[in-house]
Design an enzyme around this catalytic site. Structure first.
Site, PDB file in Angstrom:
ATOM      1  N   ASP A  76       0.825  -1.216   0.000  1.00 35.09           N
ATOM      2  CA  ASP A  76       0.000   0.000   0.000  1.00 35.09           C
ATOM      3  C   ASP A  76       0.856   1.261   0.000  1.00 35.09           C
ATOM      4  O   ASP A  76       0.337   2.373  -0.058  1.00 35.09           O
ATOM      5  CB  ASP A  76      -0.906   0.029   1.240  1.00 35.09           C
ATOM      6  CG  ASP A  76      -2.137  -0.847   1.078  1.00 35.09           C
ATOM      7  OD1 ASP A  76      -2.300  -1.426  -0.013  1.00 35.09           O
ATOM      8  OD2 ASP A  76      -2.923  -0.956   2.034  1.00 35.09           O
ATOM      9  N   ASP A 119      -9.760  25.807 -41.070  1.00 40.28           N
ATOM     10  CA  ASP A 119      -9.171  24.612 -40.463  1.00 40.28           C
ATOM     11  C   ASP A 119     -10.123  23.984 -39.462  1.00 40.28           C
ATOM     12  O   ASP A 119     -10.336  22.773 -39.458  1.00 40.28           O
ATOM     13  CB  ASP A 119      -7.859  24.963 -39.741  1.00 40.28           C
ATOM     14  CG  ASP A 119      -6.703  25.133 -40.710  1.00 40.28           C
ATOM     15  OD1 ASP A 119      -6.735  24.458 -41.755  1.00 40.28           O
ATOM     16  OD2 ASP A 119      -5.787  25.926 -40.433  1.00 40.28           O
ATOM     17  N   GLY A 137      -8.254  14.377 -42.989  1.00 39.50           N
ATOM     18  CA  GLY A 137      -8.407  13.938 -44.378  1.00 39.50           C
ATOM     19  C   GLY A 137      -8.082  12.468 -44.574  1.00 39.50           C
ATOM     20  O   GLY A 137      -8.550  11.601 -43.862  1.00 39.50           O
ATOM     21  N   MET A 138      -7.240  12.185 -45.577  1.00 32.81           N
ATOM     22  CA  MET A 138      -6.880  10.810 -45.929  1.00 32.81           C
ATOM     23  C   MET A 138      -5.547  10.409 -45.303  1.00 32.81           C
ATOM     24  O   MET A 138      -4.907   9.463 -45.744  1.00 32.81           O
ATOM     25  CB  MET A 138      -6.793  10.687 -47.459  1.00 32.81           C
ATOM     26  CG  MET A 138      -8.113  10.879 -48.162  1.00 32.81           C
ATOM     27  SD  MET A 138      -9.159   9.430 -48.006  1.00 32.81           S
ATOM     28  CE  MET A 138      -8.398   8.358 -49.219  1.00 32.81           C
TER      29      MET A 138
END
EC number: 1.3.7.7
Length: 507
Positions: free
Chosen positions: A36, A293, A428-429
């Site tokens: 502990d 953006d 995006g991609m």
């Protein structure tokens, strides 16, 4: 008590130790078995601090179990009093040592006869509260102890001449805590408000008697400090503000609340010009949220999970300020459910109140968000599911104890949050292009579930075909195919079965 290999909020004694180790010249004695006593290691690793953690374990071992703890605990308290010369020694059991049902208050009374320092037993029920609730209660207990002591000595404090504030809740191991407090100090300086005290971080317990000198109290985080603010309100009629200044809207709301309190107390202030100037010209996030953006993120699906303060604030920011669709948001602070639901009402589709990381993982997998905003555990889940994650709340690892200045509160905090949100989305991609050109992060197709499900197998040809599918739709294709396979009672997913599933979905 429950067995778990991951907990969003730790056991109660961790909360007590976080508060104790935040003060200057306060030493904590932890009455605990080995196992502990990991707090020292955890704090030394995470907090960028030059000093040793002021916590000592009074180990419960076989000798203690045979003879009782009193002799050992009292000896540890008096020894640390001689060696460290603290102002206060706090004794706390753990949930494990509490099972012994010993009269620790008697140990404290006995030790305090021999010590120069004050000695307190942490007044926390280790079976009923977690780390956050315990930190809130321990801070209130320490403040109450020293305020009552000041009252008995007839120490009276006058209000400061200029408007002043106490910042309550700056605790060791908090999420970006030191940066947030620095930003709050800057904000109050801009508003021409003196800082009376910041507690408990680097505060002296002997200065606590001066808390009533401030005009009002400011509690940036609900998790620690609210009970102390309520006590000071009740005993000294001190107003407090618990609106977290996170995001443009809430920061303005918080400043207007300060303005209202100061004017009610006899000052004449108007912060509207300051709010307008900061929002339009200083903070970058206001114009960024209207830029092309950020508009690319409009309607993107996200989920939010964390402590009540941060999860509620980030949900508001995503919905109100950035136009992002929050599919669901949640908190592991189950005790604060009512407040949390009220705060996020209308900003998300669904509210989840749970401290079960398995359930949260499965919900994320089912939701398939474009980004996750959560804790360290949600970061792990995101990596398994190939979903980006921005960390916005404790519990966190060392990456979120940065050396550079990264507050989440105030106007500088809005810039930090805007960056975090924007950079968390795969744009995006990007994901597909990385796979096509063999990018640095090419991954195999991942499961869209966290819980173990071994009933379905994929053939090599089917796996190969699945890996050709762009990452941003792959999870959906995989889930639809597996659903079709289950409907057809098939255990093996072949290439032919994939095409059949595709035809079924298309039709």
């Amino acid at each position: 008590m429950k067995l778990a290999y991951w907990m969003y909020a730790g056991p109660a004694h961790i909360g007590t130790l976080r508060v104790a180790s935040s003060f200057k010249k306060v030493h904590a004695i932890m009455h605990a078995p080995l196992g502990d006593d990991y707090f020292n290691v955890m704090r030394s690793m995470l907090e960028r601090d030059r000093d040793f953690t002021p916590v000592t374990a009074s180990v419960v071992d076989r000798h203690v179990l045979a003879r009782g703890s009193q002799e050992k605990v009292v000896e540890n308290i008096t020894r640390k009093d001689r060696e460290e010369k603290p102002d206060l020694v706090i004794l706390t059991p753990t949930c494990t040592s509490s099972i012994l049902q010993e009269d620790l208050q008697n140990f404290v009374s006995r030790a305090s006869i021999e010590t120069e320092a004050d000695v307190l037993l942490a007044d926390v029920n280790h079976y009923r509260v977690n780390e956050l609730q315990a930190s809130d209660r321990t801070l209130e207990q320490i403040v109450t102890f020293y305020m009552e002591k000041a009252k008995s000595n007839n120490i009276l404090t006058k209000k400061t001449i200029k408007p002043s504030v106490n910042i309550i809740g700056a605790v060791s191991l908090g999420f970006h805590n030191q940066h947030d407090i620095a930003e709050l100090k800057r904000l109050f300086h801009d508003l021409d408000i003196q800082i009376n005290q910041v507690i408990p971080e680097n505060a002296s317990v002997h200065d606590l008697k001066n808390l009533p000198s401030a005009w009002f109290n400011f509690v940036p985080y609900r998790e620690t400090g609210l009970m102390t603010a309520l006590y000071l309100k009740k005993e000294f009629n001190m107003p407090y503000i618990d609106i977290t200044p996170m995001g443009i809207v809430q920061t303005a709301t918080s400043i207007r609340s300060i303005q209202k309190i100061l004017n009610a107390l006899g000052a004449t202030v108007n912060y509207e010009k300051y709010i307008d100037e900061q929002t339009r010209f200083i903070s970058q996030s206001a114009w960024f949220s209207r830029s092309i953006d950020c508009q690319n993120l409009t309607g993107k699906k996200a989920i939010v999970f964390g402590d009540a303060t941060h999860a509620a604030a980030i949900t508001r920011i995503l919905h109100q300020e950035m136009g992002i669709h929050v599919a669901w948001c949640g908190t592991y602070c189950k005790y604060d459910e009512e407040w949390f639901r009220e705060q996020v009402k209308g900003f998300c589709d669904e509210v989840i109140i749970s401290d079960d990381h398995g359930l949260i993982g499965d919900l994320i997998a089912k939701t398939e968000p474009a980004a996750i905003f959560g804790t360290q555990m949600e970061r792990h889940i995101g990596k398994r599911l190939n979903i980006p994650c921005g960390v916005i709340s404790s519990p966190v690892h060392i990456q979120n104890f940065p050396l550079s200045y990264r507050p989440f509160l105030g106007y500088e905090g809005t810039n930090q949050i805007a960056d975090l949100v924007y950079n968390s989305f795969t744009l995006g991609m990007e994901d597909h292009l990385l796979e096509i050109f063999g990018g640095h992060d090419t991954t195999e197709a991942l499961s869209v579930g966290i819980s173990a499900d071994d009933s379905l197998n994929w053939s090599d040809e089917a796996q190969k075909e699945l890996s050709k599918i762009p990452g941003f739709v792959r999870g959906k294709v995989k889930r639809n195919t597996e659903k079709f396979a289950r409907d057809c009672s098939k255990n093996l997913i072949t290439l032919e079965l994939m095409y059949e599933a595709k035809e079924k979905v298309s039709s």
